[in-house]
Design a protein around this motif. Structure first.
Motif, PDB file in Angstrom:
ATOM      1  N   PHE A   1       0.844  -1.199   0.000  1.00  0.00           N
ATOM      2  CA  PHE A   1       0.000   0.000   0.000  1.00  0.00           C
ATOM      3  C   PHE A   1       0.876   1.245   0.000  1.00  0.00           C
ATOM      4  O   PHE A   1       0.661   2.165  -0.779  1.00  0.00           O
ATOM      5  CB  PHE A   1      -0.882   0.057   1.257  1.00  0.00           C
ATOM      6  N   ALA A   2       1.843   1.270   0.907  1.00  0.00           N
ATOM      7  CA  ALA A   2       2.691   2.457   1.059  1.00  0.00           C
ATOM      8  C   ALA A   2       3.471   2.746  -0.215  1.00  0.00           C
ATOM      9  O   ALA A   2       3.577   3.898  -0.643  1.00  0.00           O
ATOM     10  CB  ALA A   2       3.634   2.281   2.250  1.00  0.00           C
ATOM     11  N   ARG A   3       4.011   1.699  -0.844  1.00  0.00           N
ATOM     12  CA  ARG A   3       4.768   1.921  -2.085  1.00  0.00           C
ATOM     13  C   ARG A   3       3.882   2.464  -3.191  1.00  0.00           C
ATOM     14  O   ARG A   3       4.339   3.211  -4.043  1.00  0.00           O
ATOM     15  CB  ARG A   3       5.442   0.638  -2.536  1.00  0.00           C
ATOM     16  N   SER A   4       2.599   2.082  -3.185  1.00  0.00           N
ATOM     17  CA  SER A   4       1.711   2.560  -4.244  1.00  0.00           C
ATOM     18  C   SER A   4       1.199   3.967  -3.978  1.00  0.00           C
ATOM     19  O   SER A   4       0.769   4.649  -4.897  1.00  0.00           O
ATOM     20  CB  SER A   4       0.537   1.597  -4.440  1.00  0.00           C
ATOM     21  N   LEU A   5       1.245   4.420  -2.720  1.00  0.00           N
ATOM     22  CA  LEU A   5       0.672   5.715  -2.386  1.00  0.00           C
ATOM     23  C   LEU A   5       1.691   6.814  -2.112  1.00  0.00           C
ATOM     24  O   LEU A   5       1.385   7.983  -2.308  1.00  0.00           O
ATOM     25  CB  LEU A   5      -0.239   5.577  -1.156  1.00  0.00           C
ATOM     26  N   CYS A   6       2.855   6.466  -1.615  1.00  0.00           N
ATOM     27  CA  CYS A   6       3.857   7.482  -1.271  1.00  0.00           C
ATOM     28  C   CYS A   6       4.745   7.769  -2.485  1.00  0.00           C
ATOM     29  O   CYS A   6       4.940   6.911  -3.342  1.00  0.00           O
ATOM     30  CB  CYS A   6       4.720   7.012  -0.100  1.00  0.00           C
ATOM     31  N   ALA A   7       5.291   8.964  -2.501  1.00  0.00           N
ATOM     32  CA  ALA A   7       6.090   9.393  -3.654  1.00  0.00           C
ATOM     33  C   ALA A   7       7.483   8.794  -3.661  1.00  0.00           C
ATOM     34  O   ALA A   7       8.038   8.541  -4.723  1.00  0.00           O
ATOM     35  CB  ALA A   7       6.189  10.908  -3.685  1.00  0.00           C
ATOM     36  N   THR A   8       8.067   8.575  -2.495  1.00  0.00           N
ATOM     37  CA  THR A   8       9.434   8.071  -2.451  1.00  0.00           C
ATOM     38  C   THR A   8       9.488   6.761  -1.671  1.00  0.00           C
ATOM     39  O   THR A   8       8.653   6.520  -0.798  1.00  0.00           O
ATOM     40  CB  THR A   8      10.373   9.085  -1.760  1.00  0.00           C
ATOM     41  N   PRO A   9      10.481   5.933  -1.950  1.00  0.00           N
ATOM     42  CA  PRO A   9      10.627   4.689  -1.186  1.00  0.00           C
ATOM     43  C   PRO A   9      10.852   4.950   0.306  1.00  0.00           C
ATOM     44  O   PRO A   9      10.368   4.187   1.144  1.00  0.00           O
ATOM     45  CB  PRO A   9      11.853   4.020  -1.814  1.00  0.00           C
ATOM     46  N   GLU A  10      11.528   6.038   0.623  1.00  0.00           N
ATOM     47  CA  GLU A  10      11.776   6.370   2.030  1.00  0.00           C
ATOM     48  C   GLU A  10      10.473   6.703   2.738  1.00  0.00           C
ATOM     49  O   GLU A  10      10.219   6.248   3.854  1.00  0.00           O
ATOM     50  CB  GLU A  10      12.763   7.549   2.154  1.00  0.00           C
ATOM     51  N   ASP A  11       9.634   7.523   2.099  1.00  0.00           N
ATOM     52  CA  ASP A  11       8.334   7.849   2.687  1.00  0.00           C
ATOM     53  C   ASP A  11       7.476   6.597   2.817  1.00  0.00           C
ATOM     54  O   ASP A  11       6.751   6.428   3.800  1.00  0.00           O
ATOM     55  CB  ASP A  11       7.585   8.886   1.838  1.00  0.00           C
ATOM     56  N   ALA A  12       7.550   5.717   1.821  1.00  0.00           N
ATOM     57  CA  ALA A  12       6.764   4.483   1.861  1.00  0.00           C
ATOM     58  C   ALA A  12       7.178   3.625   3.050  1.00  0.00           C
ATOM     59  O   ALA A  12       6.323   3.104   3.778  1.00  0.00           O
ATOM     60  CB  ALA A  12       6.920   3.706   0.552  1.00  0.00           C
ATOM     61  N   GLU A  13       8.472   3.477   3.257  1.00  0.00           N
ATOM     62  CA  GLU A  13       8.942   2.659   4.377  1.00  0.00           C
ATOM     63  C   GLU A  13       8.540   3.291   5.708  1.00  0.00           C
ATOM     64  O   GLU A  13       8.082   2.602   6.619  1.00  0.00           O
ATOM     65  CB  GLU A  13      10.459   2.463   4.307  1.00  0.00           C
ATOM     66  N   ASP A  14       8.700   4.601   5.817  1.00  0.00           N
ATOM     67  CA  ASP A  14       8.303   5.299   7.049  1.00  0.00           C
ATOM     68  C   ASP A  14       6.800   5.168   7.296  1.00  0.00           C
ATOM     69  O   ASP A  14       6.366   4.947   8.428  1.00  0.00           O
ATOM     70  CB  ASP A  14       8.692   6.774   6.980  1.00  0.00           C
ATOM     71  N   ALA A  15       6.000   5.325   6.242  1.00  0.00           N
ATOM     72  CA  ALA A  15       4.544   5.213   6.380  1.00  0.00           C
ATOM     73  C   ALA A  15       4.151   3.801   6.785  1.00  0.00           C
ATOM     74  O   ALA A  15       3.264   3.610   7.628  1.00  0.00           O
ATOM     75  CB  ALA A  15       3.856   5.608   5.075  1.00  0.00           C
ATOM     76  N   ALA A  16       4.800   2.793   6.200  1.00  0.00           N
ATOM     77  CA  ALA A  16       4.496   1.402   6.562  1.00  0.00           C
ATOM     78  C   ALA A  16       4.840   1.148   8.023  1.00  0.00           C
ATOM     79  O   ALA A  16       4.052   0.527   8.761  1.00  0.00           O
ATOM     80  CB  ALA A  16       5.265   0.443   5.654  1.00  0.00           C
ATOM     81  N   GLN A  17       5.987   1.628   8.459  1.00  0.00           N
ATOM     82  CA  GLN A  17       6.387   1.440   9.862  1.00  0.00           C
ATOM     83  C   GLN A  17       5.411   2.139  10.805  1.00  0.00           C
ATOM     84  O   GLN A  17       5.015   1.574  11.824  1.00  0.00           O
ATOM     85  CB  GLN A  17       7.815   1.962  10.082  1.00  0.00           C
ATOM     86  N   GLU A  18       5.031   3.362  10.461  1.00  0.00           N
ATOM     87  CA  GLU A  18       4.082   4.096  11.303  1.00  0.00           C
ATOM     88  C   GLU A  18       2.734   3.373  11.363  1.00  0.00           C
ATOM     89  O   GLU A  18       2.106   3.300  12.420  1.00  0.00           O
ATOM     90  CB  GLU A  18       3.905   5.519  10.768  1.00  0.00           C
ATOM     91  N   ALA A  19       2.289   2.843  10.240  1.00  0.00           N
ATOM     92  CA  ALA A  19       1.019   2.112  10.208  1.00  0.00           C
ATOM     93  C   ALA A  19       1.078   0.878  11.104  1.00  0.00           C
ATOM     94  O   ALA A  19       0.110   0.567  11.807  1.00  0.00           O
ATOM     95  CB  ALA A  19       0.673   1.719   8.773  1.00  0.00           C
ATOM     96  N   LEU A  20       2.202   0.196  11.110  1.00  0.00           N
ATOM     97  CA  LEU A  20       2.334  -0.995  11.954  1.00  0.00           C
ATOM     98  C   LEU A  20       2.392  -0.617  13.440  1.00  0.00           C
ATOM     99  O   LEU A  20       1.876  -1.353  14.296  1.00  0.00           O
ATOM    100  CB  LEU A  20       3.551  -1.815  11.543  1.00  0.00           C
ATOM    101  N   ILE A  21       2.979   0.525  13.741  1.00  0.00           N
ATOM    102  CA  ILE A  21       2.984   1.004  15.128  1.00  0.00           C
ATOM    103  C   ILE A  21       1.551   1.309  15.568  1.00  0.00           C
ATOM    104  O   ILE A  21       1.134   0.941  16.670  1.00  0.00           O
ATOM    105  CB  ILE A  21       3.895   2.245  15.270  1.00  0.00           C
ATOM    106  N   ILE A  22       0.787   1.951  14.699  1.00  0.00           N
ATOM    107  CA  ILE A  22      -0.609   2.250  15.005  1.00  0.00           C
ATOM    108  C   ILE A  22      -1.395   0.947  15.165  1.00  0.00           C
ATOM    109  O   ILE A  22      -2.216   0.818  16.078  1.00  0.00           O
ATOM    110  CB  ILE A  22      -1.229   3.165  13.930  1.00  0.00           C
TER     111      ILE A  22
END
Length: 193
Positions: free
Chosen positions: A37-58
């Motif tokens: 999901f994050a890779r398809s929605l975020c502009a950069t791979p770094e943002d995607a990884e950060d967003a995925a990690q944050e989602a898992l924390i939530i």
């Protein structure tokens, strides 16, 4: 039918009750989908990884708040989408918030369900795009970068960026308009009569 790539409802239910092993298994089992999901929605791979990690924390912190154990995928998609948008807002100047519904009316559960279905169709259409088109579409239309900024960030000419953006928009539009079991363009024929 449940999506077999997501952890099963029994695991989700056990995690909701506080079973530590179930929570760990739920997080590790959800990670590939959340990352996709994050890779398809975020502009950069770094943002995607950060967003995925944050989602898992939530997910870890708030699994007990999930109302229906079968709604894990849509819940995680919303969390990832919101995190990607939050990250995009930190880079871009703030935009005006969307207007309230006409007349200040409260939205019905049916309206919200239809909006979620439509959002799911759009997300699936965006996720199905080739990576080069998806990056351009996300950066330009979702994150709001200027055409020049998108072209520069991706190492493209403005013409190449515009071409990819046009193809991406057309593919998403077609995918969203096409109702399963119908043929594309069928509505236009009926309107002509």
């Amino acid at each position: 039918m449940a999506d077999p790539t997501w952890p099963g409802e029994r695991l989700v239910t056990a995690a909701q009750r506080g079973d530590v092993e179930a929570i760990g298994a739920l997080i590790s089992g959800s990670y590939p989908n959340v990352q996709r999901f994050a890779r398809s929605l975020c502009a950069t791979p770094e943002d995607a990884e950060d967003a995925a990690q944050e989602a898992l924390i939530i997910l870890y912190r708030k699994i007990g708040m999930l109302r229906a154990s079968g709604a894990l995928a849509s819940w995680m998609f919303r969390i990832v989408r919101n995190e990607c948008l939050r990250r995009a807002r930190t880079v871009l100047p703030s935009h005006t918030p969307p207007p309230d519904p006409p007349g200040g009316a409260v939205r019905s559960a049916e309206d919200e369900a239809l909006e979620r279905l439509e959002a799911g169709r759009v997300a699936a259409a965006v996720a199905a795009l080739p990576a080069d088109q998806r990056r351009v579409l996300v950066m330009r239309d979702i994150q709001g970068y200027s055409g020049r900024m998108v072209a520069d960030a991706l190492g493209l000419s403005t013409a190449a960026m515009k071409s990819r953006l046009h193809r991406a928009r057309s593919a998403v539009r077609l995918a969203v308009r096409t109702v399963p079991g119908s043929t594309p363009g069928g509505d236009a024929d009926e309107e002509a009569h």
